[in-house]
Enzyme design. Structure first.
Site, PDB file in Angstrom:
ATOM      1  N   LYS A 182      -0.790  -9.819   2.216  1.00  0.00           N
ATOM      2  CA  LYS A 182      -1.406  -9.107   3.321  1.00  0.00           C
ATOM      3  C   LYS A 182      -0.598  -9.331   4.584  1.00  0.00           C
ATOM      4  O   LYS A 182       0.193 -10.266   4.686  1.00  0.00           O
ATOM      5  CB  LYS A 182      -2.850  -9.557   3.522  1.00  0.00           C
ATOM      6  N   GLY A 197       0.115  -7.183   8.820  1.00  0.00           N
ATOM      7  CA  GLY A 197      -0.383  -6.264   9.823  1.00  0.00           C
ATOM      8  C   GLY A 197      -0.679  -4.889   9.262  1.00  0.00           C
ATOM      9  O   GLY A 197      -1.479  -4.134   9.811  1.00  0.00           O
ATOM     10  N   GLY A 224      -2.105  -4.299   6.306  1.00  0.00           N
ATOM     11  CA  GLY A 224      -3.287  -4.309   5.455  1.00  0.00           C
ATOM     12  C   GLY A 224      -3.113  -5.275   4.304  1.00  0.00           C
ATOM     13  O   GLY A 224      -2.479  -6.319   4.452  1.00  0.00           O
ATOM     14  N   LYS A 259      -1.860  -0.566  -2.018  1.00  0.00           N
ATOM     15  CA  LYS A 259      -1.821  -0.989  -0.616  1.00  0.00           C
ATOM     16  C   LYS A 259      -2.987  -0.348   0.128  1.00  0.00           C
ATOM     17  O   LYS A 259      -3.120   0.873   0.147  1.00  0.00           O
ATOM     18  CB  LYS A 259      -0.491  -0.588   0.033  1.00  0.00           C
ATOM     19  N   ASP A 277      12.793  -0.203   8.540  1.00  0.00           N
ATOM     20  CA  ASP A 277      12.214  -1.544   8.362  1.00  0.00           C
ATOM     21  C   ASP A 277      12.838  -2.231   7.147  1.00  0.00           C
ATOM     22  O   ASP A 277      12.133  -2.726   6.268  1.00  0.00           O
ATOM     23  CB  ASP A 277      10.697  -1.450   8.207  1.00  0.00           C
TER      24      ASP A 277
END
EC number: 2.7.11.1
Length: 661
Positions: free
Chosen positions: A346, A348, A350, A367, A464
């Protein structure tokens, strides 16, 4: 890829109905699929401008994952088309090999229930179809209104021929009418050694296919198909109706011509229109039924408002993006009620849960995030719109999605070995990665980025890249995932973004200054990941109470002292690995350079990792420069050596530098 013959006829009607209407049974269907005369399976009914799709519930592994070559196969199926008018057909039907279980967004009429106006002809479709076309569409170059065609990723056939077969006795061509109401058989055989696809049409009463095929295509089909594909059938109607029957089929993983002697049914004609008197009676009955249905619906609606638990409304964006939508109950059961023991991680964004789809052994990762979380609806749509349409062995496969109340769910293939950061930030007793495993992981991630940046129809900026978003499968292959921050744009388009996103430490300096994400900002983060994989260290580590040591600076200092090999983790510091280890360390420093103009494009990175090209001898002088413009013009013409030809390319050439695209 072996299957037994399936005959869809009355004796197994009860069994077939059970399988047909269960999403975990033999078929997954969409549109006008149903049961027709004598219990036979129909893809369309008398409805105009509609289509039907029926796909096998389970995929077939058609391509070898290590060689990338598909296997030989044969498909035989029986069909019949009953037209509304004897001399005029509707549109036709197809046998389809698809990367998805169903073809979301498909249209009727000339699109045959496979494609639509937007995606027709796109190389990213990964679809091969054999069409039985009964309408001449000029826009697709159809030869006539009664032909068989081989289609790859679109409706313009790469090979086609008028319907018929070659008699084995005298070699003469016998014409066949696809709309004759007669049961026919289509044989599809692909030989991988010969790289030849043969298609043969003939009457069902002939027990074996004629020796000479109707159509032959000499082409390797491996580039068009993925490792796991789904087999199915589609059909569509237009302004003229037609009932498309599917009587049975046989799929084999080897080339063979099965001898099939069956009792051939005589199908009834197309249903006639009802008389005016019948229409009057039906109208009265319909009026009463509608009123009763209205009352029942109102009662049901009130009951629903009082007891609703699940809210699943199909919105316009869901039709556009297309991945399979899961029912919440299906995911709830798969994850055992989202129990704590099923939790994989888990953050930020979720939570991620492990699950097993009911009725199968397929393991999934789910997710869960919410509208008001840091990764809300916009990020949810970004992930569906990018990874939902991507199919690549080094990208985590998105299986589908779900919306329930305020929560959003994305369903992926489960990666049993977790994320890369688990191996880099390991505990003392955890097994260390070998150099061969590390180098393979680096090449896998590079291959994925090359596909996103330069090989797909649109440019995708991941935004990312970090070890936590690199997942490891059970064969220790790396797959890039988590596209929640991704942006995509057309090739050649200069993107502008106003919101800085990503993970601290992996964000390129120019992105922090301008908020403009490019492929070069992805290359920057990838360079840091390469260094982490080789060194087994975080990019920023605390060495004293208030001091921080940056991984790139530490490696650069060792390089300047001629000791760059010492930056590698001790467990992989072996003399036989020295060349590759030093190459990756230097390439990682180059990719993570402060100046975006110096960073190479991913195509160049792959050439270097594959040993096709070499880094320039004066690379250390390049990476020492704080800004590329500080170098004299003559010094910028550095050489990238081609190993195979001993020729060279300038560092400033577009083939080397990403130019921040």
């Amino acid at each position: 890829m072996s299957r037994e013959l399936i005959i869809l006829c009355q004796p197994i009607l009860v069994l077939f109905l059970t399988l047909f209407y269960n999403s975990h049974g033999y078929f997954v269907s969409q549109g006008s699929v149903g049961i027709g005369f004598n219990g036979y399976f129909t893809l369309t009914n008398t409805t105009k401008h509609t289509f039907g799709q029926a796909f096998e519930n389970e995929h077939v592994e058609i391509k070898n994952s290590s060689t990338g070559v598909i296997s030989s196969f044969s498909v035989n199926f029986f069909f019949a088309i009953v037209p509304e008018h004897n001399q005029q057909g509707s549109h036709g039907m197809t046998f389809v090999i698809s990367p998805t279980r169903g073809l979301p967004g498909a249209s009727s009429d000339q699109y045959l229930g496979i494609f639509n106006k937007t995606n027709n002809g796109k190389a990213s479709n990964n679809v091969i179809a054999i069409e039985l076309d009964i309408h001449k569409d000029e826009e697709f170059g159809d030869i006539d209104d009664n032909h068989v065609g081989i289609n790859i990723n679109g409706l313009r056939s790469v090979a086609s021929a008028s319907a018929g077969y070659y008699d084995d006795k005298d070699g003469s061509f016998k014409k066949l009418s696809l709309i004759s109401r007669e049961v026919m058989r289509l044989s599809i055989v692909y030989s991988q050694p010969d790289q030849q696809l043969n298609v043969t049409l003939f009457p069902a009463e002939i027990p074996v296919p004629p020796l000479k095929p109707l159509l032959s295509l000499n082409r390797d089909l491996s580039p068009y198909l993925l490792e796991k594909m789904y087999l199915g059938f589609t059909a569509s109607t237009g302004s003229v109706g037609a009932i498309h029957y599917l009587m049975g089929w046989l799929v084999n993983g080897v080339i063979e011509y099965p001898r099939l002697e069956l009792s051939i049914p005589v199908l009834p004609p197309y249903p006639k229109k009802t008389s005016n008197r019948t229409k009057t009676v039906l109208a009265v009955c319909l009026t009463v039924s509608v009123f009763a249905a209205f009352v029942a619906s109102w009662i049901g609606f009130v009951f629903y408002l009082r007891h609703k638990k699940v809210k699943e409304v199909l919105e316009e964006w869901e039709i556009q993006y297309g991945p399979h939508r899961f029912a919440y109950k299906e995911l709830f059961n798969a994850t055992k009620g989202f129990k704590e023991k099923q939790l994989l991680g888990k953050g930020g964004f979720g939570q991620v849960y492990k699950g097993t789809l009911p009725g199968s052994d397929a393991e999934i990762a789910v997710k869960r995030t919410s509208h008001d979380s840091r990764q809300g609806m916009s990020e949810f749509l970004a992930e569906i719109s990018t990874i939902g349409r991507l199919r690549h062995p080094n990208l985590v496969r998105l299986l589908g999605y779900c919306r329930h109340k305020e929560n959003l769910y994305l369903v992926y293939d489960y990666m049993p070995n977790g994320s890369l950061d688990k191996y880099l930030n390991r505990s003392e007793n955890q097994e260390r990665l070998t150099w061969e495993q590390r180098f393979r992981i680096i090449k896998d991630v590079a291959t994925a980025l090359l596909h996103l940046h330069q090989e797909w129809v649109q440019v995708i900026i991941h935004r990312d890249i970090k070890p936590a978003n690199v997942l490891i499968d059970n064969e220790m292959n790396a797959r890039l995932g988590d596209f929640g921050l991704a942006k995509l744009y057309d090739q050649g388009f200069d993107p502008e973004t106003s919101k800085v996103a990503g993970t601290f430490g992996y964000i390129a300096p120019e992105f922090l200054r301008t908020g403009r994400a490019t492929t070069s900002t992805d290359v920057y983060a990838f360079g840091l990941v390469m260094l982490e994989v080789v060194c087994g260290r975080r990019i920023i580590e605390r060495r004293a109470a208030e001091n921080e040591e940056y991984l790139v600076d530490w490696i650069l200092e060792l390089w300047e002292n001629g000791k760059i090999f010492d930056a590698a983790e001790e467990s992989i510091r072996q003399e036989q690995n020295r060349g590759q280890v030093e190459l990756v360390l230097k390439l990682g420093v180059l990719c993570s350079h402060q100046a975006a103009s110096i960073r190479p494009a991913m195509s160049v990175v792959m050439r270097i990792l594959n040993g096709v090209s070499q880094l320039p001898d004066n690379l250390l002088d390049v990476v020492r420069a704080e800004k590329f413009r500080e170098w004299p013009e003559t010094s910028m013409e550095l050489l990238l050596l081609d190993v195979n030809t001993s020729s060279s390319l300038e560092l400033t050439d577009s083939s080397f530098v990403s130019h921040g695209r």
